[in-house]
Design a protein around this motif. Structure first.
Motif, PDB file in Angstrom:
ATOM      1  N   GLN A   1      56.043  42.732-113.632  1.00 18.09           N
ATOM      2  CA  GLN A   1      57.024  43.557-113.156  1.00 18.09           C
ATOM      3  C   GLN A   1      56.494  43.992-111.705  1.00 18.09           C
ATOM      4  N   VAL A   2      57.383  43.717-111.204  1.00 19.85           N
ATOM      5  CA  VAL A   2      57.459  43.999-109.728  1.00 19.85           C
ATOM      6  C   VAL A   2      58.922  45.245-109.098  1.00 19.85           C
ATOM      7  N   GLN A   3      57.968  45.623-108.837  1.00 20.95           N
ATOM      8  CA  GLN A   3      59.056  46.941-107.949  1.00 20.95           C
ATOM      9  C   GLN A   3      58.758  47.031-106.358  1.00 20.95           C
ATOM     10  N   LEU A   4      60.115  46.801-105.200  1.00 18.38           N
ATOM     11  CA  LEU A   4      59.944  46.858-104.014  1.00 18.38           C
ATOM     12  C   LEU A   4      60.602  48.774-103.688  1.00 18.38           C
ATOM     13  N   VAL A   5      59.761  49.531-103.693  1.00 24.61           N
ATOM     14  CA  VAL A   5      60.116  50.933-103.572  1.00 24.61           C
ATOM     15  C   VAL A   5      60.283  51.183-101.456  1.00 24.61           C
ATOM     16  N   GLU A   6      61.535  51.482-101.624  1.00 27.23           N
ATOM     17  CA  GLU A   6      62.068  51.825-100.410  1.00 27.23           C
ATOM     18  C   GLU A   6      61.597  53.283-100.095  1.00 27.23           C
ATOM     19  N   SER A   7      61.651  54.127 -98.733  1.00 24.90           N
ATOM     20  CA  SER A   7      61.799  55.541 -98.649  1.00 24.90           C
ATOM     21  C   SER A   7      61.461  55.751 -96.485  1.00 24.90           C
ATOM     22  N   GLY A   8      62.140  56.995 -96.538  1.00 22.53           N
ATOM     23  CA  GLY A   8      62.296  57.049 -95.206  1.00 22.53           C
ATOM     24  C   GLY A   8      63.567  56.561 -94.407  1.00 22.53           C
ATOM     25  N   GLY A   9      64.726  56.305 -94.816  1.00 30.17           N
ATOM     26  CA  GLY A   9      65.908  56.755 -94.521  1.00 30.17           C
ATOM     27  C   GLY A   9      66.630  58.203 -94.584  1.00 30.17           C
ATOM     28  N   GLY A  10      67.649  58.279 -94.059  1.00 31.50           N
ATOM     29  CA  GLY A  10      68.178  60.225 -93.681  1.00 31.50           C
ATOM     30  C   GLY A  10      69.350  60.069 -92.592  1.00 31.50           C
ATOM     31  N   LEU A  11      69.577  61.195 -92.198  1.00 30.19           N
ATOM     32  CA  LEU A  11      70.818  61.426 -91.848  1.00 30.19           C
ATOM     33  C   LEU A  11      69.618  61.661 -89.674  1.00 30.19           C
ATOM     34  N   VAL A  12      70.292  61.369 -88.764  1.00 33.30           N
ATOM     35  CA  VAL A  12      69.107  61.296 -87.837  1.00 33.30           C
ATOM     36  C   VAL A  12      70.534  60.611 -86.122  1.00 33.30           C
ATOM     37  N   GLN A  13      70.789  61.685 -85.065  1.00 33.26           N
ATOM     38  CA  GLN A  13      71.321  61.437 -83.784  1.00 33.26           C
ATOM     39  C   GLN A  13      71.441  60.297 -83.461  1.00 33.26           C
ATOM     40  N   THR A  14      72.350  59.935 -82.859  1.00 34.65           N
ATOM     41  CA  THR A  14      72.348  58.754 -82.052  1.00 34.65           C
ATOM     42  C   THR A  14      71.067  59.270 -80.738  1.00 34.65           C
ATOM     43  N   GLY A  15      70.470  57.918 -80.760  1.00 32.11           N
ATOM     44  CA  GLY A  15      68.959  58.141 -79.579  1.00 32.11           C
ATOM     45  C   GLY A  15      67.943  58.472 -80.696  1.00 32.11           C
ATOM     46  N   GLY A  16      67.886  58.733 -81.285  1.00 36.50           N
ATOM     47  CA  GLY A  16      66.905  58.573 -82.863  1.00 36.50           C
ATOM     48  C   GLY A  16      65.987  57.875 -83.457  1.00 36.50           C
ATOM     49  N   ALA A 108      59.504  33.857-105.587  1.00 40.39           N
ATOM     50  CA  ALA A 108      60.748  34.162-105.952  1.00 40.39           C
ATOM     51  C   ALA A 108      60.736  35.605-104.911  1.00 40.39           C
ATOM     52  N   HIS A 109      62.623  35.400-104.604  1.00 38.79           N
ATOM     53  CA  HIS A 109      62.703  36.395-103.938  1.00 38.79           C
ATOM     54  C   HIS A 109      62.884  37.944-104.864  1.00 38.79           C
ATOM     55  N   TYR A 110      62.835  39.338-104.342  1.00 41.66           N
ATOM     56  CA  TYR A 110      62.708  40.216-104.855  1.00 41.66           C
ATOM     57  C   TYR A 110      63.074  41.405-103.993  1.00 41.66           C
ATOM     58  N   TRP A 111      64.483  42.382-104.409  1.00 35.42           N
ATOM     59  CA  TRP A 111      64.547  43.807-103.342  1.00 35.42           C
ATOM     60  C   TRP A 111      64.440  44.999-103.879  1.00 35.42           C
ATOM     61  N   GLY A 112      64.653  45.413-102.876  1.00 33.71           N
ATOM     62  CA  GLY A 112      64.088  47.201-102.935  1.00 33.71           C
ATOM     63  C   GLY A 112      66.107  47.557-103.366  1.00 33.71           C
ATOM     64  N   GLN A 113      65.799  49.010-103.676  1.00 38.74           N
ATOM     65  CA  GLN A 113      67.013  49.377-104.326  1.00 38.74           C
ATOM     66  C   GLN A 113      68.189  49.801-103.296  1.00 38.74           C
ATOM     67  N   GLY A 114      67.507  49.625-101.627  1.00 34.10           N
ATOM     68  CA  GLY A 114      68.246  50.113-100.455  1.00 34.10           C
ATOM     69  C   GLY A 114      68.344  51.689-100.223  1.00 34.10           C
ATOM     70  N   THR A 115      68.408  51.767 -99.666  1.00 31.65           N
ATOM     71  CA  THR A 115      67.827  53.636 -98.218  1.00 31.65           C
ATOM     72  C   THR A 115      69.051  53.573 -97.529  1.00 31.65           C
ATOM     73  N   GLN A 116      69.285  54.624 -97.390  1.00 33.12           N
ATOM     74  CA  GLN A 116      70.660  54.797 -96.933  1.00 33.12           C
ATOM     75  C   GLN A 116      70.127  55.453 -95.186  1.00 33.12           C
ATOM     76  N   VAL A 117      70.315  55.206 -94.126  1.00 29.24           N
ATOM     77  CA  VAL A 117      70.408  55.190 -92.903  1.00 29.24           C
ATOM     78  C   VAL A 117      72.118  55.304 -92.013  1.00 29.24           C
ATOM     79  N   THR A 118      72.430  57.007 -91.662  1.00 27.18           N
ATOM     80  CA  THR A 118      73.012  57.569 -90.829  1.00 27.18           C
ATOM     81  C   THR A 118      73.326  57.759 -89.358  1.00 27.18           C
ATOM     82  N   VAL A 119      73.809  57.356 -88.959  1.00 31.02           N
ATOM     83  CA  VAL A 119      73.379  57.576 -87.332  1.00 31.02           C
ATOM     84  C   VAL A 119      74.768  58.732 -86.716  1.00 31.02           C
ATOM     85  N   ALA A 120      74.727  59.558 -86.731  1.00 34.08           N
ATOM     86  CA  ALA A 120      75.481  60.952 -86.026  1.00 34.08           C
ATOM     87  C   ALA A 120      75.701  59.609 -84.665  1.00 34.08           C
ATOM     88  N   SER A 121      77.435  60.190 -84.171  1.00 37.72           N
ATOM     89  CA  SER A 121      77.441  60.201 -82.702  1.00 37.72           C
ATOM     90  C   SER A 121      77.827  61.413 -82.257  1.00 37.72           C
TER      91      SER A 121
END
Length: 121
Positions: A1-16, A108-121
């Motif tokens: 069993q293989v998992q790709l575990v992502e981290s580090g996404g979040g909300l940031v201001q423009t330019g961040g 074989a290709h494996y994918w992570g679950q995804g992490t959201q990145v939101t950049v506020a204007s």
């Protein structure tokens, strides 16, 4: 069993800046290319950056000069350093790895679950 575990996404201001991490865990024999893709609402998933096992990199034109992909082969981990973020960078970011679990199976290709990145204007 293989998992790709992502981290580090979040909300940031423009330019961040944000740094994403993706660790491949489980029974892994070898990893070839690793990469990051992103998908914004209503749009297709697109390539952001990829890195070979030897360290060769390739970037989408939209992120060249702002994003840097790197990897730590000893940790089976790929990183994406994102600087000068723009609102159009807002998306779910997905890690991808091309790997083999044993020497007797195909790549074989494996994918992570995804992490959201939101950049506020």
């Amino acid at each position: 069993q293989v998992q790709l575990v992502e981290s580090g996404g979040g909300l940031v201001q423009t330019g961040g800046s944000l740094r994403l991490s993706c660790a491949a865990r489980g029974s892994i024999f070898s990893i070839n290319t690793m990469g990051w893709y992103r998908q914004a609402p209503g749009k297709q998933r697109e390539l952001v950056a990829i890195i070979s096992s030897g360290g060769s990199t390739s970037y989408a034109d939209a992120v060249k000069g702002r994003f840097t992909i790197s990897r730590d082969n000893a940790k089976n981990t790929v990183y994406l350093q994102m600087n000068s973020l723009k609102p159009e960078d807002t998306a779910a970011y997905y890690c991808n790895a091309d790997l083999r679990t044993t020497q007797w199976v195909a790549w074989a290709h494996y994918w992570g679950q995804g992490t959201q990145v939101t950049v506020a204007s």
